[in-house]
Scaffold this active site. Structure first.
Site, mmCIF file in Angstrom:
data_model
loop_
_atom_site.group_PDB
_atom_site.id
_atom_site.type_symbol
_atom_site.label_atom_id
_atom_site.label_comp_id
_atom_site.label_asym_id
_atom_site.label_seq_id
_atom_site.Cartn_x
_atom_site.Cartn_y
_atom_site.Cartn_z
ATOM 1 N N HIS A 197 16.546 -2.620 -9.281
ATOM 2 C CA HIS A 197 15.753 -1.262 -8.817
ATOM 3 C C HIS A 197 16.756 -0.051 -9.303
ATOM 4 O O HIS A 197 17.922 -0.049 -8.944
ATOM 5 C CB HIS A 197 15.386 -1.254 -7.383
ATOM 6 C CG HIS A 197 14.613 -0.144 -6.950
ATOM 7 N ND1 HIS A 197 15.137 1.127 -6.964
ATOM 8 C CD2 HIS A 197 13.249 -0.034 -6.678
ATOM 9 C CE1 HIS A 197 14.118 1.991 -6.530
ATOM 10 N NE2 HIS A 197 12.988 1.269 -6.292
ATOM 11 N N CYS A 206 10.605 1.736 -11.396
ATOM 12 C CA CYS A 206 10.069 2.597 -10.149
ATOM 13 C C CYS A 206 9.772 3.873 -10.575
ATOM 14 O O CYS A 206 10.859 4.692 -11.044
ATOM 15 C CB CYS A 206 11.131 2.682 -8.934
ATOM 16 S SG CYS A 206 10.496 3.740 -7.696
ATOM 17 N N HIS A 225 7.232 -0.319 -9.353
ATOM 18 C CA HIS A 225 6.840 0.516 -8.350
ATOM 19 C C HIS A 225 6.046 1.717 -8.664
ATOM 20 O O HIS A 225 6.852 2.406 -9.513
ATOM 21 C CB HIS A 225 7.959 1.028 -7.500
ATOM 22 C CG HIS A 225 8.639 -0.197 -6.637
ATOM 23 N ND1 HIS A 225 9.691 -0.079 -6.092
ATOM 24 C CD2 HIS A 225 8.377 -1.562 -6.466
ATOM 25 C CE1 HIS A 225 10.232 -1.013 -5.470
ATOM 26 N NE2 HIS A 225 9.447 -2.243 -5.610
ATOM 27 N N ASP A 261 4.270 2.864 -3.911
ATOM 28 C CA ASP A 261 5.489 3.016 -3.219
ATOM 29 C C ASP A 261 5.301 4.168 -2.242
ATOM 30 O O ASP A 261 4.287 4.503 -1.819
ATOM 31 C CB ASP A 261 6.652 3.206 -4.121
ATOM 32 C CG ASP A 261 8.014 2.978 -3.455
ATOM 33 O OD1 ASP A 261 7.979 2.499 -2.332
ATOM 34 O OD2 ASP A 261 9.128 3.109 -4.381
ATOM 35 N N HIS A 262 6.327 4.870 -2.046
ATOM 36 C CA HIS A 262 6.393 5.871 -0.813
ATOM 37 C C HIS A 262 5.063 6.628 -0.727
ATOM 38 O O HIS A 262 4.947 7.285 -1.733
ATOM 39 C CB HIS A 262 7.693 6.757 -0.979
ATOM 40 C CG HIS A 262 8.824 5.884 -0.957
ATOM 41 N ND1 HIS A 262 10.108 6.336 -1.384
ATOM 42 C CD2 HIS A 262 9.345 4.575 -0.599
ATOM 43 C CE1 HIS A 262 11.348 5.422 -1.414
ATOM 44 N NE2 HIS A 262 10.724 4.391 -0.916
ATOM 45 N N TYR A 275 6.102 4.648 4.268
ATOM 46 C CA TYR A 275 5.704 3.183 4.350
ATOM 47 C C TYR A 275 4.493 3.097 5.293
ATOM 48 O O TYR A 275 4.073 2.209 6.269
ATOM 49 C CB TYR A 275 6.553 1.940 4.619
ATOM 50 C CG TYR A 275 7.573 1.956 3.597
ATOM 51 C CD1 TYR A 275 7.223 1.192 2.665
ATOM 52 C CD2 TYR A 275 8.851 2.384 3.643
ATOM 53 C CE1 TYR A 275 7.902 1.136 1.278
ATOM 54 C CE2 TYR A 275 9.577 2.272 2.447
ATOM 55 C CZ TYR A 275 9.336 1.662 1.473
ATOM 56 O OH TYR A 275 10.021 1.517 0.537
#
Length: 360
Positions: A209, A247, A276, A322-323, A336
């Site tokens: 990542h 990501c 991501h 993702d976030h 999350y």
């Protein structure tokens, strides 16, 4: 529809207020991206705990094929003599995970701190809140940063911020004092040389990542910030099992990174088993940003071009939103929440369906 495998990160029933039954109701979401969060970093993941997690997920009608993360002990990153013990533990964990059909391990090689933000609950104009990073608000004292992250966590654990590991923070910083970027890359190579042959044998792919934010902080080196770093990392061990988690949010925090171009370069080389896909919104020319809803209109990244790059390169790997924001009065783990990530999945799948139908 194409072969992307949509997933949703889950922290387990003891540390997540989202249930597997809720995840199963998100359209086209078949994968749970899970982990064991009660095993200290560096220890072997016990087979019985892995088996129990797998059974829990499959009993809920879902699949568990991606683990995020089997975190890497600092002794490995620092290059201490004790690293061989922790690498041996990591290898045993890979073998144990392979027995239940795990295909990808997402990991990072960030010193001391994992991802970080200066505000975990930044209020947005629409009434939602999201995580934010402002360089000027980054505490100069790492201890103050730790206290800030803990106070904003809503009582949940934060991945990569293990309190037992960070308890003696100054000692940890002292241990890294001679580790520059080249040394950290050298230590990554030592790790990959040991684990990738095992991954090849047991069919488990490593997916590194990016650093988040992708720049040095507190004098600590960062080695996965951009395309050039990726080229260097893939050459450390020439194998499809030495891969990346692209990501879009983390790499996108560096405005010089061309995300569609990076996807078009590394996906055809079969180096990207995991994606991501998220958006961020820059708030000034200095690169400060906050997380945003997934659609292109809500942030600074062109999500259509990102998904198009994946589609054009016949991406068939694992992917997750993702976030996201906390919306609709949800007050869970920062980044999350259930609702905004579920909306993100629907949006990404809508883009994918349009791309598929435009091709036919």
């Amino acid at each position: 529809m194409g072969q992307i495998k949509m997933g949703f990160r889950w922290f387990g029933e003891k540390d997540d207020d989202i249930s597997l039954s809720q995840i199963r109701q998100i359209p086209q979401t078949k994968q749970v991206v899970g982990a064991l969060f009660d095993v200290p970093v560096g220890e072997v993941w016990p087979q019985d705990k892995i088996n129990a997690l797998k059974k829990q997920v499959t009993d809920a009608g879902l699949k568990l094929e991606v683990i995020e993360s089997v975190n890497i002990h600092d002794d490995i990153k620092i290059g201490l003599p004790s690293r061989d013990k922790y690498i041996a533990n990591y290898i045993q964990t890979i073998k144990n995970l392979s027995k239940v059909g795990i295909k990808v391990i997402c990991y990072n090689f960030m010193p001391v701190f994992d991802w970080l933000r200066t505000d975990l609950h930044h209020q947005l104009a629409d009434g939602s809140n999201a995580m934010m990073y402002e360089q000027a608000k980054l505490p100069k004292d790492p201890e103050a940063l730790m206290a800030h992250m803990k106070s904003g966590s809503n009582g949940f654990s934060l991945p990569g911020w293990e309190p037992e590991r960070l308890a003696a923070l100054q000692d940890l910083f002292d241990a890294y004092k001679d580790v520059d970027e080249d040394k950290l890359v050298e230590n990554l190579k030592y790790f990959l040389d040991a684990v990738i042959p095992v991954c090849e044998k047991y069919d488990v792919r490593m997916a590194m990542h990016p650093d988040d934010p992708p720049k040095p902080l507190f004098g600590l080196p960062r080695i996965f910030k951009n395309r050039d770093d990726m080229l260097r990392i893939e050459k450390l061990y020439e194998s499809r099992y030495n891969g990346f988690t692209i990501c879009t949010g983390s790499l996108g925090e560096n405005q010089n990174n061309d995300l569609p171009a990076i996807i078009r370069e590394f996906v055809p080389k079969d180096r990207v088993p995991f994606m991501h896909v998220r958006n961020i919104k820059f708030v000034n020319k200095q690169g400060d940003f906050h997380e945003s809803a997934h659609p292109s209109s809500e942030g600074s990244l062109d999500m259509f071009e990102i998904m198009k790059a994946l589609h054009d390169t016949d991406y068939d790997g694992y992917i997750r939103p993702d976030h996201g924001r906390n919306i609709w009065d949800e007050d869970g783990r920062p980044g999350y929440g259930l609702y905004d990530r579920a909306l993100g999945i629907t949006y990404l799948l809508g883009l994918w369906e349009a791309l598929e139908k435009a091709k036919s």
